[in-house]
Design an enzyme around this catalytic site. Structure first.
Site, PDB file in Angstrom:
ATOM      1  N   ASP A  32       0.852  -1.206   0.000  1.00 59.89           N
ATOM      2  CA  ASP A  32       0.000   0.000   0.000  1.00 59.89           C
ATOM      3  C   ASP A  32       0.878   1.243   0.000  1.00 59.89           C
ATOM      4  O   ASP A  32       2.096   1.151   0.191  1.00 59.89           O
ATOM      5  CB  ASP A  32      -0.944  -0.012   1.214  1.00 59.89           C
ATOM      6  CG  ASP A  32      -2.217   0.793   0.977  1.00 59.89           C
ATOM      7  OD1 ASP A  32      -2.128   1.991   0.634  1.00 59.89           O
ATOM      8  OD2 ASP A  32      -3.315   0.235   1.141  1.00 59.89           O
ATOM      9  N   VAL A  55       0.970   0.865  -6.775  1.00 60.09           N
ATOM     10  CA  VAL A  55       0.738  -0.220  -7.746  1.00 60.09           C
ATOM     11  C   VAL A  55       1.075   0.180  -9.176  1.00 60.09           C
ATOM     12  O   VAL A  55       1.285  -0.679 -10.027  1.00 60.09           O
ATOM     13  CB  VAL A  55      -0.712  -0.783  -7.697  1.00 60.09           C
ATOM     14  CG1 VAL A  55      -0.930  -1.661  -6.482  1.00 60.09           C
ATOM     15  CG2 VAL A  55      -1.758   0.313  -7.793  1.00 60.09           C
ATOM     16  N   TYR A 143     -13.921   5.239 -13.621  1.00 56.57           N
ATOM     17  CA  TYR A 143     -14.023   4.183 -12.592  1.00 56.57           C
ATOM     18  C   TYR A 143     -14.867   3.029 -13.136  1.00 56.57           C
ATOM     19  O   TYR A 143     -14.462   1.869 -13.084  1.00 56.57           O
ATOM     20  CB  TYR A 143     -14.648   4.765 -11.324  1.00 56.57           C
ATOM     21  CG  TYR A 143     -14.780   3.780 -10.182  1.00 56.57           C
ATOM     22  CD1 TYR A 143     -13.682   3.448  -9.398  1.00 56.57           C
ATOM     23  CD2 TYR A 143     -16.001   3.186  -9.873  1.00 56.57           C
ATOM     24  CE1 TYR A 143     -13.790   2.537  -8.339  1.00 56.57           C
ATOM     25  CE2 TYR A 143     -16.127   2.285  -8.829  1.00 56.57           C
ATOM     26  CZ  TYR A 143     -15.016   1.971  -8.054  1.00 56.57           C
ATOM     27  OH  TYR A 143     -15.134   1.076  -7.014  1.00 56.57           O
ATOM     28  N   LYS A 147     -13.481  -0.709 -13.979  1.00 47.91           N
ATOM     29  CA  LYS A 147     -14.001  -1.884 -13.277  1.00 47.91           C
ATOM     30  C   LYS A 147     -14.640  -2.870 -14.261  1.00 47.91           C
ATOM     31  O   LYS A 147     -14.487  -4.077 -14.120  1.00 47.91           O
ATOM     32  CB  LYS A 147     -14.992  -1.470 -12.197  1.00 47.91           C
ATOM     33  CG  LYS A 147     -14.343  -0.688 -11.040  1.00 47.91           C
ATOM     34  CD  LYS A 147     -13.292  -1.494 -10.312  1.00 47.91           C
ATOM     35  CE  LYS A 147     -12.792  -0.796  -9.056  1.00 47.91           C
ATOM     36  NZ  LYS A 147     -11.780  -1.601  -8.347  1.00 47.91           N
ATOM     37  N   ILE A 176     -21.280  -0.551  -0.155  1.00 55.00           N
ATOM     38  CA  ILE A 176     -20.628  -1.013   1.068  1.00 55.00           C
ATOM     39  C   ILE A 176     -20.465   0.161   2.036  1.00 55.00           C
ATOM     40  O   ILE A 176     -19.940   1.219   1.648  1.00 55.00           O
ATOM     41  CB  ILE A 176     -19.220  -1.600   0.750  1.00 55.00           C
ATOM     42  CG1 ILE A 176     -19.296  -2.661  -0.358  1.00 55.00           C
ATOM     43  CG2 ILE A 176     -18.576  -2.145   2.023  1.00 55.00           C
ATOM     44  CD1 ILE A 176     -20.146  -3.880  -0.045  1.00 55.00           C
TER      45      ILE A 176
HETATM   46  N1  LIG Z   1     -16.121   0.724  -0.491  1.00 51.41           N
HETATM   47  C1  LIG Z   1     -16.965   0.561  -1.480  1.00 51.41           C
HETATM   48  O1  LIG Z   1     -18.097   1.011  -1.409  1.00 51.41           O
HETATM   49  C2  LIG Z   1     -16.551  -0.189  -2.734  1.00 51.41           C
HETATM   50  C3  LIG Z   1     -17.568  -0.604  -3.605  1.00 51.41           C
HETATM   51  C4  LIG Z   1     -17.210  -1.266  -4.762  1.00 51.41           C
HETATM   52  C5  LIG Z   1     -15.874  -1.540  -5.036  1.00 51.41           C
HETATM   53  N2  LIG Z   1     -14.899  -1.113  -4.163  1.00 51.41           N
HETATM   54  C6  LIG Z   1     -13.514  -1.435  -4.513  1.00 51.41           C
HETATM   55  O2  LIG Z   1     -12.874  -2.061  -3.409  1.00 51.41           O
HETATM   56  C7  LIG Z   1     -11.480  -1.765  -3.425  1.00 51.41           C
HETATM   57  C8  LIG Z   1     -11.071  -1.258  -2.059  1.00 51.41           C
HETATM   58  O3  LIG Z   1     -11.758  -0.038  -1.824  1.00 51.41           O
HETATM   59  P1  LIG Z   1     -12.021   0.569  -0.383  1.00 51.41           P
HETATM   60  O4  LIG Z   1     -13.437   0.966  -0.322  1.00 51.41           O
HETATM   61  O5  LIG Z   1     -11.469  -0.290   0.664  1.00 51.41           O
HETATM   62  O6  LIG Z   1     -11.177   1.929  -0.540  1.00 51.41           O
HETATM   63  P2  LIG Z   1     -10.205   2.656   0.473  1.00 51.41           P
HETATM   64  O7  LIG Z   1      -9.954   3.993  -0.122  1.00 51.41           O
HETATM   65  O8  LIG Z   1     -10.730   2.578   1.861  1.00 51.41           O
HETATM   66  O9  LIG Z   1      -8.888   1.763   0.407  1.00 51.41           O
HETATM   67  C9  LIG Z   1      -8.138   1.659  -0.762  1.00 51.41           C
HETATM   68  C10 LIG Z   1      -6.717   1.330  -0.389  1.00 51.41           C
HETATM   69  O10 LIG Z   1      -5.973   1.261  -1.616  1.00 51.41           O
HETATM   70  C11 LIG Z   1      -4.788   2.017  -1.440  1.00 51.41           C
HETATM   71  N3  LIG Z   1      -4.335   2.534  -2.722  1.00 51.41           N
HETATM   72  C12 LIG Z   1      -4.954   3.460  -3.499  1.00 51.41           C
HETATM   73  N4  LIG Z   1      -4.213   3.736  -4.572  1.00 51.41           N
HETATM   74  C13 LIG Z   1      -3.099   2.972  -4.468  1.00 51.41           C
HETATM   75  C14 LIG Z   1      -1.945   2.832  -5.271  1.00 51.41           C
HETATM   76  N5  LIG Z   1      -1.783   3.565  -6.383  1.00 51.41           N
HETATM   77  N6  LIG Z   1      -0.980   1.963  -4.888  1.00 51.41           N
HETATM   78  C15 LIG Z   1      -1.127   1.229  -3.742  1.00 51.41           C
HETATM   79  N7  LIG Z   1      -2.195   1.340  -2.935  1.00 51.41           N
HETATM   80  C16 LIG Z   1      -3.171   2.200  -3.301  1.00 51.41           C
HETATM   81  C17 LIG Z   1      -5.145   3.139  -0.477  1.00 51.41           C
HETATM   82  O11 LIG Z   1      -3.982   3.671   0.137  1.00 51.41           O
HETATM   83  C18 LIG Z   1      -6.069   2.429   0.486  1.00 51.41           C
HETATM   84  O12 LIG Z   1      -5.384   1.843   1.566  1.00 51.41           O
HETATM   85  C19 LIG Z   1     -11.278  -0.749  -4.544  1.00 51.41           C
HETATM   86  O13 LIG Z   1     -10.781  -1.411  -5.693  1.00 51.41           O
HETATM   87  C20 LIG Z   1     -12.666  -0.215  -4.782  1.00 51.41           C
HETATM   88  O14 LIG Z   1     -12.838   0.279  -6.082  1.00 51.41           O
HETATM   89  C21 LIG Z   1     -15.218  -0.463  -3.013  1.00 51.41           C
END
Ligand SMILES: NC(=O)c1ccc[n+]([C@@H]2O[C@H](COP(=O)([O-])OP(=O)(O)OC[C@H]3O[C@@H](n4cnc5c(N)ncnc54)[C@H](O)[C@@H]3O)[C@@H](O)[C@H]2O)c1
Length: 246
Positions: A32, A55, A143, A147, A176
């Site tokens: 991360d 990443v 986005y 996805k 979520i």
């Molecule tokens: N929370 C939701 O409602 C939701 C819904 C659908 C999909 N998602 C997907 O779930 C995944 C996790 O999301 P989340 O809600 O936990 O988000 P979040 O923002 O809480 O966590 C994302 C994590 O990814 C890390 N990150 C971001 N860019 C990065 C990079 N370039 N290199 C390394 N690390 C990086 C951030 O530092 C963070 O710790 C994502 O792919 C998101 O699109 C989330």
């Protein structure tokens, strides 16, 4: 113990996946942006290893995979960012950044892990997509495209790497109450209103997603390959139910 490599595992859904993996007997490596963000999950899972990096920085991902000392048994391609803005106001630079992190980097990390898993003849990859890539809404442009693209790449990866012993699936979370959506639900009443549109009549939790990811990574899912598991309480498939009858 099998090894899970979780990108974006410092917080939100990724951190809960780290906790669930640890509970079910996995060693975990978190990749991360900064260690500070991971303080809470590292308190819960003190034996997890943390690697700082972006990443989109392929050289850094290669260095970390080499430093692990073992080929991961599971990659959870979870790191992602979300952007909400009308497309008409979105610059090419903003659009590209969202695609770079959510789609291109996810495919690069998957390829780098697959290169190492294929000689062993086994490995699991779970890509985190989104219900927002299946049923799109205004303002989500890059986005949603990233996805949906990652969902397509999941199918393609299974076709290319399945015959070599790998399983590649994706989990598409719905609404979520956690991670990047946490702030949305601070507005009073919004969680209740949104829940009414979900057949299961509730929002999802980070745990709901972690359970699905670790099920796909388990032997119980050994014949599941190239599948997008939608974990949304029925929301995405139920969109027609929101149309009012005359
Ligand atoms: N929370 C939701 O409602 C939701 C819904 C659908 C999909 N998602 C997907 O779930 C995944 C996790 O999301 P989340 O809600 O936990 O988000 P979040 O923002 O809480 O966590 C994302 C994590 O990814 C890390 N990150 C971001 N860019 C990065 C990079 N370039 N290199 C390394 N690390 C990086 C951030 O530092 C963070 O710790 C994502 O792919 C998101 O699109 C989330």
């Amino acid at each position: 113990m099998p090894l899970a490599f979780v990108t974006g595992g410092a917080r939100g859904l990724g951190a809960e996946i780290v906790r669930k993996a640890n509970e079910t007997g996995w060693d975990v490596a978190i990749f991360d942006l900064s260690r500070d963000k991971a303080a809470e999950v590292l308190k819960d899972v003190p034996n997890a290893r943390f690697f700082e990096g972006d990443v989109t920085d392929e050289a850094r991902v290669v260095a970390v995979l080499d430093e692990l000392g073992a080929v991961p048994d599971l990659l959870v391609n979870n790191a992602g960012i979300v952007t909400f803005k009308p497309l008409i106001e979105t610059s090419t630079e903003e659009f590209t950044r969202t695609i770079s992190i959510n789609l291109i980097a996810a495919c690069t990390v998957a390829r780098l892990c697959a290169e190492r898993m294929i000689p062993r003849g086994s490995g699991n990859i779970v890509n985190i997509t989104s219900s927002g890539g299946i049923a799109t809404s205004p303002g989500t442009h890059a986005y949603a495209a990233a996805k949906r693209g990652l969902g397509a790449m999941t199918e393609m990866m299974a076709q290319e790497w399945g015959p070599l012993g790998l399983r590649i699936n994706s989990v598409a979370p719905g609404m979520i109450a956690g991670g990047m959506s946490t702030d949305i639900y601070k507005e009073p009443g919004i969680a209740e209103r949104r829940s009414l549109g979900v057949p299961s009549r509730r929002l999802g939790t980070e745990r709901d997603i972690a359970e699905a990811v670790m099920w796909l990574a388990s032997d119980a899912a050994s014949y599941v390959n190239g599948h997008e598991l939608v974990v949304d309480g029925g929301l995405t498939k139920g969109t027609m139910s929101m149309i009012k009858r005359q």
